[in-house]
Design an enzyme around this catalytic site. Structure first.
Site, short mmCIF file in Angstrom:
data_model
loop_
_atom_site.label_atom_id
_atom_site.label_comp_id
_atom_site.label_asym_id
_atom_site.label_seq_id
_atom_site.Cartn_x
_atom_site.Cartn_y
_atom_site.Cartn_z
N SER A 79 0.82 -1.22 0.00
CA SER A 79 0.00 0.00 0.00
C SER A 79 0.85 1.26 0.00
O SER A 79 0.31 2.37 0.06
CB SER A 79 -0.89 0.03 1.25
OG SER A 79 -1.56 -1.18 1.39
N THR A 181 -1.37 2.45 4.30
CA THR A 181 -0.69 3.76 4.30
C THR A 181 0.04 4.05 5.61
O THR A 181 -0.52 3.85 6.68
CB THR A 181 -1.78 4.84 4.11
OG1 THR A 181 -2.34 4.66 2.84
CG2 THR A 181 -1.24 6.24 4.27
N THR A 199 1.70 6.90 0.65
CA THR A 199 0.81 5.83 0.20
C THR A 199 0.89 5.63 -1.31
O THR A 199 1.28 6.55 -2.04
CB THR A 199 -0.65 6.17 0.57
OG1 THR A 199 -1.48 5.03 0.33
CG2 THR A 199 -1.20 7.34 -0.23
N ARG A 209 -6.44 9.83 -9.85
CA ARG A 209 -7.03 10.00 -8.52
C ARG A 209 -5.95 10.33 -7.48
O ARG A 209 -4.90 9.72 -7.43
CB ARG A 209 -7.76 8.71 -8.13
CG ARG A 209 -8.47 8.76 -6.75
CD ARG A 209 -7.65 8.15 -5.65
NE ARG A 209 -8.39 8.04 -4.40
CZ ARG A 209 -7.83 7.71 -3.23
NH1 ARG A 209 -6.55 7.45 -3.17
NH2 ARG A 209 -8.55 7.62 -2.15
N THR A 232 -5.50 7.29 7.87
CA THR A 232 -5.36 6.23 6.88
C THR A 232 -6.76 5.66 6.59
O THR A 232 -7.68 5.86 7.37
CB THR A 232 -4.43 5.11 7.39
OG1 THR A 232 -4.36 4.08 6.41
CG2 THR A 232 -4.92 4.50 8.67
N GLY A 233 -6.86 4.99 5.47
CA GLY A 233 -8.16 4.42 5.09
C GLY A 233 -8.67 5.05 3.82
O GLY A 233 -7.90 5.64 3.05
#
Ligand code: ASP
Length: 320
Positions: A79, A181, A199, A209, A232-233
């Site tokens: 990631s 991340t 990340t 993106r 993160t997420g």
């Protein structure tokens, strides 16, 4: 018991690393001695690298870069950096940002071919009049700074990508591998704060993106008067709420970092009540006094903590 499960249960891991820690489990309300490093997920190796730099008396920013570079260079971390999962065109594109104790910030978005976007972000902060460089411009700048290019797509990521192309279904998986991340926050002995975030973004994201991680105030915010936060997420949820800035502002108003993370996560959940998407967000925060907080939308988020007395990986409490 598997090593990962052992860690998931929030047990102090002194036995694994051969250091002594107090038998009492530290709770989030406690102050930790300085210097102190905290990071998202099980980023113990990054914490170690950062802590060593801090402990040697070097600058807190050097510690952040040393720590973040660990997962960036690790092809097993899918990631972040080299070995990260590509976008839907098969390109590995990286996002990163950094903030120092003087409120300065640097960021790069959509960077290809460079293993260490955190170093480029630092150079943007220190050597340009700008905060964010993106895509081709960021790569051109990195080349001018003498950084070496490389292919970031590993065989493993390529194979997975080819399998993904059979369905081409964009369905982010929460808590991927539990070393998503990296967001890393550090405070030195004198109480100076800095942070970094890096990340490869959401796997199979649309071309172009950019997530929350390189956006100051979303993926990271540091205010040396108050504290720092990183996220993160699923980045879109963090971007819509500027979660890291929000947490630091809550702390500025006197809130403990734990309460601040909980309040920000609850804000995110409330704002997205209608969504059918299963998303995850994890936040970690650190204040000027060495108090920490961490909280997530769902089960599965981890926070790694390191100072002289402790090396911990803690399970986060969660909202839903
Ligand atoms: N926040 C990152 C992004 O949205 C991804 C992650 O933390 O897993 O790009």
């Amino acid at each position: 018991m598997k090593r990962r499960n052992f860690i998931q249960h929030g047990i102090a891991i002194s036995a694994l690393v051969g250091i002594e820690i107090p038998s009492m489990d530290l709770c989030k309300g406690d102050k930790f001695s300085l210097p102190l490093v905290v990071s998202t997920w099980d980023n113990r190796r990054a914490n170690d690298a950062a802590f060593q730099v801090l402990h040697s008396g070097a600058n807190v920013l050097d510690a952040i870069v040393a720590g973040v570079k660990v997962p960036e260079a690790d092809p097993a971390d899918r990631s972040v950096g080299y070995g990260g999962r590509p976008d839907r065109s098969g390109r590995v594109t990286l996002d990163a940002c950094i903030m120092d104790s003087n409120g300065k910030a640097g960021s790069v978005t959509y960077v290809q071919h460079y293993k260490h976007p955190i170093e480029i972000a630092r150079m943007v902060m220190e050597k340009t009049p700008h905060v964010i460089l993106s895509g081709d411009g960021a790569e051109l700048f990195a080349a001018k700074m003498g950084m070496k290019q490389m292919d970031l797509l590993t065989e493993e990521s390529k194979k997975e990508y080819e399998a993904w192309r059979i369905t081409e279904k964009y369905q982010p998986i929460i808590n991927i591998e539990r070393h998503d991340t990296i967001g890393l926050l550090a405070i030195d002995k004198a109480g100076n704060l800095a942070g970094g975030c890096s990340t490869s973004g959401m796997a199979y994201k649309m071309e172009g993106r950019v997530g929350d991680s390189p956006i100051i105030g979303a993926g990271l915010f540091v205010d040396n008067e108050v504290g720092a936060c990183t996220a993160t997420g699923h980045g879109e949820y963090v971007l819509r709420t500027l979660a890291s800035f929000l947490v630091v502002e809550f702390m500025r108003n006197g809130m403990h970092p734990q309460k601040a993370c909980e309040k920000a996560i609850k804000r995110i959940v409330n704002k997205h009540k209608g969504t059918s998407e299963e998303y995850q967000i994890g936040l970690i925060a650190l204040d000027k006094k060495g108090r920490i907080g961490y909280y997530s939308v769902r089960k599965g988020f981890l926070c790694a903590i390191k100072n002289t007395e402790n090396e911990l990986v803690k399970d986060s409490e969660y909202a839903i």
